[in-house]
Motif scaffolding. Sequence first.
Motif, PDB file in Angstrom:
ATOM      1  N   ARG A  28      19.379  44.153  44.963  1.00  0.00           N
ATOM      2  CA  ARG A  28      19.426  45.001  43.635  1.00  0.00           C
ATOM      3  C   ARG A  28      20.048  44.175  42.644  1.00  0.00           C
ATOM      4  N   ALA A  29      19.181  44.089  41.431  1.00  0.00           N
ATOM      5  CA  ALA A  29      19.867  43.342  40.430  1.00  0.00           C
ATOM      6  C   ALA A  29      20.516  44.450  39.285  1.00  0.00           C
ATOM      7  N   ASN A  30      21.444  43.659  38.672  1.00  0.00           N
ATOM      8  CA  ASN A  30      22.041  44.375  37.625  1.00  0.00           C
ATOM      9  C   ASN A  30      22.498  43.566  36.566  1.00  0.00           C
ATOM     10  N   VAL A  31      22.546  44.014  35.311  1.00  0.00           N
ATOM     11  CA  VAL A  31      23.004  43.261  34.127  1.00  0.00           C
ATOM     12  C   VAL A  31      24.183  44.266  33.410  1.00  0.00           C
ATOM     13  N   MET A  32      25.024  43.264  32.879  1.00  0.00           N
ATOM     14  CA  MET A  32      25.949  43.837  31.846  1.00  0.00           C
ATOM     15  C   MET A  32      26.319  43.206  30.842  1.00  0.00           C
ATOM     16  N   THR A  33      27.031  43.637  29.922  1.00  0.00           N
ATOM     17  CA  THR A  33      27.276  43.151  28.712  1.00  0.00           C
ATOM     18  C   THR A  33      28.827  42.285  28.635  1.00  0.00           C
ATOM     19  N   LYS A  93      19.255  49.164  34.974  1.00  0.00           N
ATOM     20  CA  LYS A  93      19.305  48.693  33.602  1.00  0.00           C
ATOM     21  C   LYS A  93      18.081  47.866  33.126  1.00  0.00           C
ATOM     22  N   PHE A  94      17.460  47.253  34.219  1.00  0.00           N
ATOM     23  CA  PHE A  94      16.393  46.359  33.819  1.00  0.00           C
ATOM     24  C   PHE A  94      15.339  47.303  33.447  1.00  0.00           C
ATOM     25  N   ASP A  95      15.032  48.277  34.178  1.00  0.00           N
ATOM     26  CA  ASP A  95      13.999  49.425  34.072  1.00  0.00           C
ATOM     27  C   ASP A  95      14.378  50.016  32.745  1.00  0.00           C
TER      28      ASP A  95
END
Length: 176
Positions: A28-33, A93-95
Amino acid sequence: MQELPLSKVYQLLEPGPVVLLTTADKGRANVMTMSWHMMVEFEPPLVACVVSGNDYSFAALRATGECVIAVPAVELATLVVQVGNSSGSKIDKFDAFALTPLPAQRVAAPLIAECFANLECKVTDTDLVNKYNLFVLEVVKAWIDPAQINPKTIHHHGYGRFVVDGEMITLDSKMR
């Protein structure tokens, strides 16, 4: 001189452009600021960054020891704030933000196609993670999008305020 509240010191010394940090754990990929980061060495390039233990990405970064630092241009500013105002524990968050993950070469975390630069990183030092949530990352592969010419970055000044890169000047320097 006038006294400045200590809560405003960050606005004077902000460390650099706001970036997006991607992780991947258990498929599972995730992204944060992220805006709390700084260069600590030229070669090999080392970056120190703070990832809060409250952030969903913290556990993935700690477990896998790798991530990508993606550098967005000012055109993505609204999206960057939206990513930072949401949790990967609740949404993909990617979606949700229509970000395009691209495969990296040296880490499992994805690159972000919309960003003008992507840095594949491996954790090299965790001595200050327990005390300050500070990871030291080595950049092991770097990518740039040549189609994005002279991108401008955004810099966080707190409380929803940002500064956009300004005019570049060149001065004599003994640095290479």
